[in-house]
Design an enzyme around this catalytic site. Structure first.
Site, PDB file in Angstrom:
ATOM      1  N   HIS A 112      18.193 -35.805 -13.501  1.00 41.74           N
ATOM      2  CA  HIS A 112      17.704 -36.434 -12.263  1.00 41.74           C
ATOM      3  C   HIS A 112      16.190 -36.300 -12.127  1.00 41.74           C
ATOM      4  O   HIS A 112      15.649 -36.439 -11.031  1.00 41.74           O
ATOM      5  CB  HIS A 112      18.427 -35.836 -11.058  1.00 41.74           C
ATOM      6  CG  HIS A 112      19.906 -36.116 -11.082  1.00 41.74           C
ATOM      7  ND1 HIS A 112      20.416 -37.378 -10.842  1.00 41.74           N
ATOM      8  CD2 HIS A 112      20.962 -35.330 -11.382  1.00 41.74           C
ATOM      9  CE1 HIS A 112      21.746 -37.340 -10.966  1.00 41.74           C
ATOM     10  NE2 HIS A 112      22.090 -36.110 -11.295  1.00 41.74           N
ATOM     11  N   CYS A 169       0.843  -1.197   0.000  1.00 43.24           N
ATOM     12  CA  CYS A 169       0.000   0.000   0.000  1.00 43.24           C
ATOM     13  C   CYS A 169       0.876   1.244   0.000  1.00 43.24           C
ATOM     14  O   CYS A 169       1.975   1.243   0.555  1.00 43.24           O
ATOM     15  CB  CYS A 169      -0.945   0.103   1.189  1.00 43.24           C
ATOM     16  SG  CYS A 169      -2.043  -1.287   1.381  1.00 43.24           S
ATOM     17  N   ASN A 212      -1.064   1.713   5.991  1.00 43.56           N
ATOM     18  CA  ASN A 212      -0.240   0.738   5.280  1.00 43.56           C
ATOM     19  C   ASN A 212       0.264  -0.261   6.316  1.00 43.56           C
ATOM     20  O   ASN A 212       0.834   0.156   7.322  1.00 43.56           O
ATOM     21  CB  ASN A 212       0.949   1.467   4.628  1.00 43.56           C
ATOM     22  CG  ASN A 212       1.979   0.519   4.060  1.00 43.56           C
ATOM     23  OD1 ASN A 212       1.653  -0.605   3.677  1.00 43.56           O
ATOM     24  ND2 ASN A 212       3.217   0.958   4.003  1.00 43.56           N
ATOM     25  N   GLY A 213       0.043  -1.548   6.105  1.00 46.10           N
ATOM     26  CA  GLY A 213       0.513  -2.535   7.079  1.00 46.10           C
ATOM     27  C   GLY A 213      -0.659  -3.329   7.636  1.00 46.10           C
ATOM     28  O   GLY A 213      -1.707  -3.429   6.998  1.00 46.10           O
ATOM     29  N   LYS A 271      11.720 -13.549 -13.668  1.00 46.87           N
ATOM     30  CA  LYS A 271      11.283 -12.401 -14.480  1.00 46.87           C
ATOM     31  C   LYS A 271      10.168 -12.832 -15.429  1.00 46.87           C
ATOM     32  O   LYS A 271       9.162 -12.151 -15.547  1.00 46.87           O
ATOM     33  CB  LYS A 271      12.437 -11.829 -15.319  1.00 46.87           C
ATOM     34  CG  LYS A 271      13.461 -10.991 -14.602  1.00 46.87           C
ATOM     35  CD  LYS A 271      13.012  -9.600 -14.228  1.00 46.87           C
ATOM     36  CE  LYS A 271      12.406  -9.563 -12.871  1.00 46.87           C
ATOM     37  NZ  LYS A 271      13.243  -9.591 -11.713  1.00 46.87           N
ATOM     38  N   ARG A 297       3.126   0.243  -5.406  1.00 47.56           N
ATOM     39  CA  ARG A 297       3.056  -0.394  -4.088  1.00 47.56           C
ATOM     40  C   ARG A 297       1.777  -1.195  -3.900  1.00 47.56           C
ATOM     41  O   ARG A 297       1.627  -1.933  -2.926  1.00 47.56           O
ATOM     42  CB  ARG A 297       3.156   0.665  -2.990  1.00 47.56           C
ATOM     43  CG  ARG A 297       4.456   1.426  -2.990  1.00 47.56           C
ATOM     44  CD  ARG A 297       4.449   2.466  -1.899  1.00 47.56           C
ATOM     45  NE  ARG A 297       4.429   1.872  -0.585  1.00 47.56           N
ATOM     46  CZ  ARG A 297       5.513   1.525   0.105  1.00 47.56           C
ATOM     47  NH1 ARG A 297       6.701   1.746  -0.399  1.00 47.56           N
ATOM     48  NH2 ARG A 297       5.411   0.977   1.283  1.00 47.56           N
ATOM     49  N   TRP A 306      -2.945  -2.492  -1.658  1.00 47.54           N
ATOM     50  CA  TRP A 306      -2.642  -3.884  -2.008  1.00 47.54           C
ATOM     51  C   TRP A 306      -3.336  -4.695  -0.921  1.00 47.54           C
ATOM     52  O   TRP A 306      -2.949  -4.661   0.250  1.00 47.54           O
ATOM     53  CB  TRP A 306      -1.140  -4.115  -1.983  1.00 47.54           C
ATOM     54  CG  TRP A 306      -0.740  -5.494  -2.443  1.00 47.54           C
ATOM     55  CD1 TRP A 306      -0.651  -5.914  -3.728  1.00 47.54           C
ATOM     56  CD2 TRP A 306      -0.361  -6.585  -1.626  1.00 47.54           C
ATOM     57  NE1 TRP A 306      -0.239  -7.226  -3.754  1.00 47.54           N
ATOM     58  CE2 TRP A 306      -0.061  -7.663  -2.475  1.00 47.54           C
ATOM     59  CE3 TRP A 306      -0.252  -6.777  -0.252  1.00 47.54           C
ATOM     60  CZ2 TRP A 306       0.347  -8.910  -2.008  1.00 47.54           C
ATOM     61  CZ3 TRP A 306       0.147  -8.016   0.224  1.00 47.54           C
ATOM     62  CH2 TRP A 306       0.450  -9.065  -0.657  1.00 47.54           C
ATOM     63  N   GLU A 342      17.009 -16.077 -11.831  1.00 48.04           N
ATOM     64  CA  GLU A 342      16.445 -14.746 -12.003  1.00 48.04           C
ATOM     65  C   GLU A 342      15.676 -14.653 -13.320  1.00 48.04           C
ATOM     66  O   GLU A 342      14.598 -14.057 -13.391  1.00 48.04           O
ATOM     67  CB  GLU A 342      17.564 -13.695 -11.932  1.00 48.04           C
ATOM     68  CG  GLU A 342      17.133 -12.275 -12.197  1.00 48.04           C
ATOM     69  CD  GLU A 342      16.055 -11.734 -11.271  1.00 48.04           C
ATOM     70  OE1 GLU A 342      15.680 -12.425 -10.299  1.00 48.04           O
ATOM     71  OE2 GLU A 342      15.550 -10.632 -11.536  1.00 48.04           O
ATOM     72  N   LYS A 353       5.311  -3.945  -5.366  1.00 51.77           N
ATOM     73  CA  LYS A 353       6.740  -3.672  -5.426  1.00 51.77           C
ATOM     74  C   LYS A 353       7.432  -3.984  -4.111  1.00 51.77           C
ATOM     75  O   LYS A 353       8.538  -4.492  -4.077  1.00 51.77           O
ATOM     76  CB  LYS A 353       6.937  -2.195  -5.795  1.00 51.77           C
ATOM     77  CG  LYS A 353       8.392  -1.776  -5.934  1.00 51.77           C
ATOM     78  CD  LYS A 353       9.014  -2.386  -7.167  1.00 51.77           C
ATOM     79  CE  LYS A 353      10.464  -1.994  -7.352  1.00 51.77           C
ATOM     80  NZ  LYS A 353      11.137  -2.905  -8.286  1.00 51.77           N
ATOM     81  N   GLU A 357       6.811 -13.644 -13.479  1.00 49.30           N
ATOM     82  CA  GLU A 357       6.069 -12.582 -12.803  1.00 49.30           C
ATOM     83  C   GLU A 357       5.389 -11.611 -13.759  1.00 49.30           C
ATOM     84  O   GLU A 357       4.363 -11.042 -13.403  1.00 49.30           O
ATOM     85  CB  GLU A 357       6.917 -11.848 -11.755  1.00 49.30           C
ATOM     86  CG  GLU A 357       8.001 -10.969 -12.257  1.00 49.30           C
ATOM     87  CD  GLU A 357       8.784 -10.286 -11.117  1.00 49.30           C
ATOM     88  OE1 GLU A 357       8.193  -9.931 -10.089  1.00 49.30           O
ATOM     89  OE2 GLU A 357      10.004 -10.094 -11.285  1.00 49.30           O
TER      90      GLU A 357
END
Ligand code: AGP
Length: 603
Positions: A500, A2, A100-101, A481, A28, A74, A477, A598, A484
């Site tokens: 394997h 948020c 926020n939180g 990428k 955010r 968010w 990585e 983010k 996402e």
């Protein structure tokens, strides 16, 4: 998670400022957004489910005012709906809050407030705040109500509150979640991060954990957790607003990929001198560096992948054992942290909850903690014993790119500084670091082939990434990428592990991205590629340009590698662009992928 924004000034222009700030903080969270203005006739609110553009369509009827707060969400408690969107108000519409939180004891408080006659309209934890403020007389005396409410709230959060009876102030509380006071002329601002008010000021005060602030147009006061009036240092950033905007690119992600050579130059600036690294510029004394006997790296997501490369570089350059752990796991493992261990926390935002928890844990054990972050004034930067900034500039796209490569560079610098402290200087590697920005431009100019690759890749449901050593870390990585932002299933494997189990998944046409920048391991990886090709797999190679043209690869991208110890960032570029162009081909929301944010400030 948020983003929150506050404005208090002498002119009635809170609305455009807050709206603009929310647009900059949308990375955010973007489930819903809202703005409240404190007007003498009451709180005026507009809010909407979905992105900021939807909020814009309902703002027109909002009267102007000099004081207000805004929020981009968010979702944690309660689905993304109009009702659950912030700001939330008390029963009489005289107090508004954004938050926020997480308020951990919200259920208990909610039950208590409902029993006392308060009416709730949302499913959020946030709504207990305005009702609690109302309960403590916040409409008439917001400051005192916030003080009393604060004692009842449990959790990790930051919130802003305004009252229609006191439209000349915003009261702010920070408990763990980030909050900055931006210092303007005859107006002041509040926000979760700098980018929200960068257009107006570069000067700000970072509130500390437990702080409460009363912010007015020309003054601000801060009290610490013990209720003492405190002076917090004013910090100044050298970012300009253009850096925080898209600069003509269709997406922040592309802009951030393209500006990597400049970000690398900024990251190295002042940190190299002849054949040596300027250790003091890394925030650690030579004395401390020379006594480090072990390193523990903690991080999440992309930052964790940077840590994996850091481990390889440090171990190979200076022979100090390095462990790398995902922060969300490490914090619950009851780890053994031996004397002499330097704990490195890597985080672009400096606000990732799990990473911060690891730092706090290490500090309790008496270990030296070291932050590698991009965010000046972030919680991590302030809580760690020492800090080094990556100087990547603002990274807005949810998918991390330039923050990742600058994290790797900082870890290379650290490896070289550790080596110097042991009389093991490596001037040739320092010289290679200097060449990186130029090589970065060269790589970016060669990337047309990646676009073509991406257009083909977009037709697949599964993609595999393989490599050995540092190339395996790069593969991890690369797959993250792609996942996402394109939502294509991707997995990374150590090339030698395929046989394997995973080899069973390779069939005619299965795309496999092979990374071979570790030329000493090339032969081994080539054997694994042959195993893939024998089962019909189609191989896309990102390889050291010095490797023979006869490599058994179907589509090849050449990288001007010097040494994997410093050049791995060059190979990150095609991996980032491959994900980017695939997502664009599929028409995905590149900068704001679904379900993500983010900065992950909750567990
Ligand atoms: C990267 O593309 C991701 N969005 C994510 O994995 C990110 O790296 C992770 O959440 C850690 O964030 P931090 O660096 O701000 O701590």
């Amino acid at each position: 998670m948020c983003g929150i924004v506050g404005f208090v000034g002498q002119k009635a222009d809170a609305l455009p400022f807050i709206f603009d700030g929310l647009k900059r903080l949308e990375y955010r969270g973007y489930d819903s957004a809202g703005i409240a203005l404190a007007l003498p006739q009451g709180i005026a609110i507009r809010k909407s489910k979905g992105k900021i553009t939807l909020l814009e369509s309902v703002l027109g009827s909002l009267p102007p005012g000099p004081c207000g707060i805004g929020h981009t969400r968010w979702a944690t408690h309660g689905r993304p709906t109009d009702q659950n969107a912030h700001p939330h108000t008390d029963c009489h519409g005289e107090i508004a809050t954004v938050h926020n939180g997480i308020i951990e004891n919200f259920q208990e408080l909610r039950a208590e407030l409902i029993a006392a006659g308060h009416q709730f309209v949302s499913d959020t934890d946030t709504e207990v705040i305005p009702h609690l403020l109302e309960h403590y007389g916040g409409a008439q005396d917001l400051e005192s109500a916030v003080r009393q409410a604060e004692m009842r709230l449990k959790g990790a959060y930051a919130f802003l509150a305004v009252s229609s009876h006191e439209p000349d102030k915003v009261v702010a509380v920070r408990r763990t979640s980030p909050l900055l006071i931006g210092l303007g002329k005859n107006e002041n601002y509040l926000a979760s991060d700098f980018s929200a008010f960068l257009a107006a000021t570069r000067r700000a005060v970072a509130m500390e954990n437990g702080d409460m602030a009363v912010v007015k147009p020309t003054t601000y006061q801060i009290w610490d957790a013990g209720g003492h009036l405190v002076d917090r240092p004013v910090i100044e950033v050298d970012w300009d607003i253009k850096q925080a905007e898209r600069g003509g690119y269709p997406h922040f992600m592309l802009k951030e990929i393209m500006e990597q050579p400049e970000a690398w130059s900024d990251c190295l600036l002042g940190r190299l001198d002849g054949g040596r690294v300027v250790s003091s510029e890394l925030g650690l004394s030579n004395e401390l560096l020379s006594h480090v006997s072990r390193i523990q790296i903690v991080a999440a997501g992309t930052a964790y992948h940077a840590g994996l490369i850091g481990k390889a570089i440090i171990e190979r350059v200076v022979r100090i054992p390095v462990a790398v752990d995902v922060a969300s796991e490490y914090r619950y493992q009851e780890p053994v942290l031996e004397q002499g261990t330097l704990v490195i926390a890597i985080s672009q935002s400096g606000e990732t909850a799990d990473t911060l928890a690891c730092v706090r844990m290490a500090k309790e054990e008496g270990r030296v903690t070291y932050a590698v972050t991009n965010s000046v004034g972030s919680t991590l930067a302030r809580e760690a014993d020492a800090v080094v900034y990556t100087h990547a500039g603002p990274e807005i796209a949810v998918a991390s790119t330039k923050a990742y490569t600058t994290q790797i560079l900082v870890l290379s610098l650290l490896a070289l500084a550790l080596a110097q402290s042991r009389d093991m200087a490596r001037p040739e590697l320092v010289q290679m670091l200097r060449e990186l920005p130029g090589l970065g431009h060269e790589v970016l100019e060669r990337m047309d082939a990646v676009k073509t690759m991406a257009e083909k890749l977009a037709n697949n449901h599964d993609v595999f990434y393989v490599g050995r050593g540092i190339d395996w870390a790069l593969a991890m990585e690369g797959q993250l990428k792609l996942k996402e932002i394109s939502y294509i299933h991707a997995e990374a494997y150590a090339a030698g592990e395929l046989k394997h189990g995973t080899l069973a998944l390779i069939e005619e046409g299965t795309p496999v991205v092979a990374i071979i920048t570790e030329s000493t391991l090339a032969e081994k990886t080539v054997s694994n590629i042959l195993e893939v090709k024998a089962r019909g797999g189609e191989v896309w190679g990102i390889v050291d340009e010095k490797l023979p043209s006869t490599l058994p690869i179907d589509h090849r991208i050449d990288i001007p590698m010097r040494s994997p110890l410093v050049s791995s960032v060059l190979a990150a570029i095609p991996l980032q662009l491959l994900a980017y162009w695939t997502a664009v081909t599929l028409g995905k929301d590149v900068d704001q992928p679904r379900n993500l944010a983010k900065s992950v400030t909750v567990e």
